[in-house]
Design an enzyme around this catalytic site. Structure first.
Site, PDB file in Angstrom:
ATOM      1  N   CYS A 195       0.811  -1.221   0.000  1.00 26.94           N
ATOM      2  CA  CYS A 195       0.000   0.000   0.000  1.00 26.94           C
ATOM      3  C   CYS A 195       0.844   1.270   0.000  1.00 26.94           C
ATOM      4  O   CYS A 195       0.304   2.368  -0.140  1.00 26.94           O
ATOM      5  CB  CYS A 195      -0.953   0.001   1.197  1.00 26.94           C
ATOM      6  SG  CYS A 195      -2.200  -1.286   1.075  1.00 26.94           S
ATOM      7  N   HIS A 222      -3.381   7.235   3.001  1.00 29.42           N
ATOM      8  CA  HIS A 222      -3.810   5.970   2.396  1.00 29.42           C
ATOM      9  C   HIS A 222      -5.176   5.568   2.948  1.00 29.42           C
ATOM     10  O   HIS A 222      -5.412   5.624   4.151  1.00 29.42           O
ATOM     11  CB  HIS A 222      -2.771   4.895   2.706  1.00 29.42           C
ATOM     12  CG  HIS A 222      -3.193   3.533   2.265  1.00 29.42           C
ATOM     13  ND1 HIS A 222      -3.574   3.273   0.973  1.00 29.42           N
ATOM     14  CD2 HIS A 222      -3.314   2.372   2.949  1.00 29.42           C
ATOM     15  CE1 HIS A 222      -3.917   2.003   0.872  1.00 29.42           C
ATOM     16  NE2 HIS A 222      -3.771   1.429   2.054  1.00 29.42           N
ATOM     17  N   ASN A 275     -10.276   0.118  -0.094  1.00 32.72           N
ATOM     18  CA  ASN A 275      -8.814   0.196  -0.133  1.00 32.72           C
ATOM     19  C   ASN A 275      -8.345  -0.278  -1.516  1.00 32.72           C
ATOM     20  O   ASN A 275      -8.415  -1.466  -1.827  1.00 32.72           O
ATOM     21  CB  ASN A 275      -8.227  -0.694   0.965  1.00 32.72           C
ATOM     22  CG  ASN A 275      -6.708  -0.677   0.998  1.00 32.72           C
ATOM     23  OD1 ASN A 275      -6.060  -0.134   0.117  1.00 32.72           O
ATOM     24  ND2 ASN A 275      -6.133  -1.282   2.030  1.00 32.72           N
TER      25      ASN A 275
HETATM   26  O1  UT7 Z   1      -3.821  -1.152   3.537  1.00 30.73           O
HETATM   27  C1  UT7 Z   1      -3.101  -1.629   4.633  1.00 30.73           C
HETATM   28  C2  UT7 Z   1      -3.582  -2.945   5.032  1.00 30.73           C
HETATM   29  N1  UT7 Z   1      -4.832  -3.089   5.686  1.00 30.73           N
HETATM   30  C3  UT7 Z   1      -5.250  -2.356   6.748  1.00 30.73           C
HETATM   31  O2  UT7 Z   1      -4.721  -1.355   7.138  1.00 30.73           O
HETATM   32  C4  UT7 Z   1      -6.441  -2.909   7.470  1.00 30.73           C
HETATM   33  C5  UT7 Z   1      -6.218  -2.875   8.951  1.00 30.73           C
HETATM   34  N2  UT7 Z   1      -7.257  -3.537   9.702  1.00 30.73           N
HETATM   35  C6  UT7 Z   1      -8.552  -3.148   9.716  1.00 30.73           C
HETATM   36  O3  UT7 Z   1      -8.955  -2.251   9.010  1.00 30.73           O
HETATM   37  C7  UT7 Z   1      -9.471  -3.820  10.713  1.00 30.73           C
HETATM   38  O4  UT7 Z   1      -8.713  -4.614  11.582  1.00 30.73           O
HETATM   39  C8  UT7 Z   1     -10.573  -4.692  10.059  1.00 30.73           C
HETATM   40  C9  UT7 Z   1     -11.580  -3.820   9.318  1.00 30.73           C
HETATM   41  C10 UT7 Z   1      -9.978  -5.709   9.110  1.00 30.73           C
HETATM   42  C11 UT7 Z   1     -11.332  -5.440  11.149  1.00 30.73           C
HETATM   43  O5  UT7 Z   1     -11.864  -4.501  12.081  1.00 30.73           O
HETATM   44  P1  UT7 Z   1     -11.634  -4.711  13.646  1.00 30.73           P
HETATM   45  O6  UT7 Z   1     -12.317  -3.607  14.316  1.00 30.73           O
HETATM   46  O7  UT7 Z   1     -10.152  -4.887  13.886  1.00 30.73           O
HETATM   47  O8  UT7 Z   1     -12.425  -6.046  13.909  1.00 30.73           O
HETATM   48  P2  UT7 Z   1     -11.915  -7.398  14.588  1.00 30.73           P
HETATM   49  O9  UT7 Z   1     -11.158  -8.211  13.622  1.00 30.73           O
HETATM   50  O10 UT7 Z   1     -11.315  -7.090  15.918  1.00 30.73           O
HETATM   51  O11 UT7 Z   1     -13.301  -8.082  14.868  1.00 30.73           O
HETATM   52  C12 UT7 Z   1     -14.255  -7.538  15.783  1.00 30.73           C
HETATM   53  C13 UT7 Z   1     -15.496  -8.375  15.741  1.00 30.73           C
HETATM   54  C14 UT7 Z   1     -15.223  -9.864  15.872  1.00 30.73           C
HETATM   55  O12 UT7 Z   1     -16.322 -10.455  16.558  1.00 30.73           O
HETATM   56  P3  UT7 Z   1     -16.219 -10.807  18.114  1.00 30.73           P
HETATM   57  O13 UT7 Z   1     -15.064 -11.752  18.245  1.00 30.73           O
HETATM   58  O14 UT7 Z   1     -15.992  -9.496  18.810  1.00 30.73           O
HETATM   59  O15 UT7 Z   1     -17.548 -11.437  18.416  1.00 30.73           O
HETATM   60  C15 UT7 Z   1     -15.193 -10.364  14.471  1.00 30.73           C
HETATM   61  O16 UT7 Z   1     -15.494 -11.711  14.336  1.00 30.73           O
HETATM   62  O17 UT7 Z   1     -16.145  -8.216  14.460  1.00 30.73           O
HETATM   63  C16 UT7 Z   1     -16.249  -9.494  13.823  1.00 30.73           C
HETATM   64  N3  UT7 Z   1     -16.015  -9.258  12.399  1.00 30.73           N
HETATM   65  C17 UT7 Z   1     -17.002  -8.961  11.531  1.00 30.73           C
HETATM   66  N4  UT7 Z   1     -18.325  -8.815  11.697  1.00 30.73           N
HETATM   67  C18 UT7 Z   1     -19.037  -8.498  10.607  1.00 30.73           C
HETATM   68  C19 UT7 Z   1     -14.834  -9.274  11.729  1.00 30.73           C
HETATM   69  N5  UT7 Z   1     -15.033  -8.975  10.426  1.00 30.73           N
HETATM   70  C20 UT7 Z   1     -16.356  -8.788  10.291  1.00 30.73           C
HETATM   71  C21 UT7 Z   1     -17.179  -8.456   9.185  1.00 30.73           C
HETATM   72  N6  UT7 Z   1     -18.513  -8.305   9.382  1.00 30.73           N
HETATM   73  N7  UT7 Z   1     -16.672  -8.247   7.951  1.00 30.73           N
END
Ligand code: UT7
Length: 331
Positions: A116, A256, A286
């Site tokens: 990225c 970004h 993204n």
């Molecule tokens: O370009 C550079 C590379 N990429 C990035 O910079 C991305 C960096 N990361 C992120 O943007 C975020 O970590 C994500 C958007 C990928 C995920 O968001 P998060 O707030 O870190 O969520 P999480 O993985 O901690 O998950 C929180 C909760 C979980 O449920 P529980 O365990 O709290 O019950 C996940 O299972 O949300 C759940 N979850 C979802 N729910 C609905 C994870 N993904 C999803 C989804 N839809 N797509």
């Protein structure tokens, strides 16, 4: 003799027509519009659907948009850089094909890959060639067809990424406009948290690996998120301090577009007015190498000669950094 600086003198962009909305994703994986919007800021992304068309298709169309807008003669271009994490194919340069297709027949060309941060690092590369006096017209294109290695059954990645391309022209400037300073970094220990494991030279694709989906992008979102928030804010602060800039001095933050919360955190760290934060993640997601030039294209009509823009990026590798640039024209 005054120092030559490297200025952006034109922009162009292209995104595919197909719109992948949060509502469509709700039918593919266990997710919902409310979760995606509140956790990422993304509402929709563009996807290149046509078979056989790769990243060069996006890059060529972004370059053509710039050429059509400006009347630039492609034969005058010295160098074409395609910043991308999703080249058309192995071995054959995507930039070489792109340059030939747009008629840049007097140019040399190469791909530049830093996930990225590809476009940000490309800005540094293009500027160095201009500042040295070696070349006069460099076309830097950021293009990615992320959909080519996204698993649309994996909700951790498919909600984030989209396809697109943006192009900028770098030319010499003798008014002191253009790139002023940069702070670029990388840390290879980060690669375990964001990668497409199979399909490269360490682990060439095998039928078994493909069947198991190991050629798709995997990310440990939380770890990437934490590193992105910390490092993007850190380099922006360093660039500001080194150039004696206050938040009032800054005209725009062009960060970004990976997650709105990461962009907000970077802006909050320097207490920047939200009207100065460029944002288009809601409509493209993204797009990896394309996010920064797509921002410039969307905001071009609001940019004024002399505007102080702080660029920032963070991506796989890990790679990250910040660039301070003075805008060179009114559109
Ligand atoms: O370009 C550079 C590379 N990429 C990035 O910079 C991305 C960096 N990361 C992120 O943007 C975020 O970590 C994500 C958007 C990928 C995920 O968001 P998060 O707030 O870190 O969520 P999480 O993985 O901690 O998950 C929180 C909760 C979980 O449920 P529980 O365990 O709290 O019950 C996940 O299972 O949300 C759940 N979850 C979802 N729910 C609905 C994870 N993904 C999803 C989804 N839809 N797509």
């Amino acid at each position: 003799m005054s120092k030559i600086s490297a200025a952006i003198t034109a922009v162009g962009a292209y995104v595919p027509e197909y719109v992948l909305t949060n509502q469509i994703l709700e039918t593919l994986v266990d997710t919902n519009d409310e979760w995606i919007t509140s956790r990422t800021g993304i509402k929709e992304r563009r996807i290149l659907k046509e078979e056989g068309k790769g990243t060069s298709f996006l890059a060529i169309n972004a370059a053509k948009d710039l050429i059509n807008k400006t009347g630039l003669n492609p034969k005058e271009i010295d160098l074409v850089i395609v910043a991308t994490a999703s080249p058309d194919m192995k071995a054959a340069s995507t930039a070489a094909y792109t340059a030939t297709q747009i008629g840049a027949t007097n140019a040399f060309s190469f791909d530049l890959e830093a996930a990225c941060s590809s476009f940000l690092f490309g800005m540094s590369t293009a500027s160095s060639y201009i500042e040295s006096g070696r070349y006069k017209k460099i076309l830097l294109i950021g293009a990615d067809k992320n959909s080519s290695f996204i698993d649309y059954t994996d909700r951790a990645t498919c909600i984030i990424f989209g396809d697109g391309a943006g192009a900028v022209l770098f030319e010499p400037n003798n008014e002191g406009l253009g790139l002023q300073d940069e702070y670029l970094r990388s840390d290879g220990d980060g690669r375990e948290f964001l990668q497409a494991t199979y399909g490269g030279s360490s682990y060439p694709s095998t039928p078994e690996a493909v069947a198991e989906g190991k050629h798709f992008v995997f990310q440990d979102g939380k770890t990437v998120f934490k590193n992105a928030v910390f490092n993007m804010a850190d380099v922006v602060v360093k660039i500001l301090e080194r150039n004696n800039l206050t938040k009032e001095d800054i005209s725009w933050l062009a960060a970004h577009q990976a997650n709105k919360r990461i962009i907000d955190a970077t802006a909050n760290r320097i207490d920047l007015d939200k009207n100065k934060v460029m944002m288009n993640i809601e409509k493209y997601g993204n797009t990896t190498s394309a996010t920064l030039p797509l921002l410039l294209n969307d905001y071009e009509s609001q940019l004024k000669k002399g505007d102080k823009i702080i660029f920032a990026a963070f991506g796989g590798g890990f790679t990250w950094g910040s660039i301070y640039l003075k805008w060179a024209y009114n559109s």
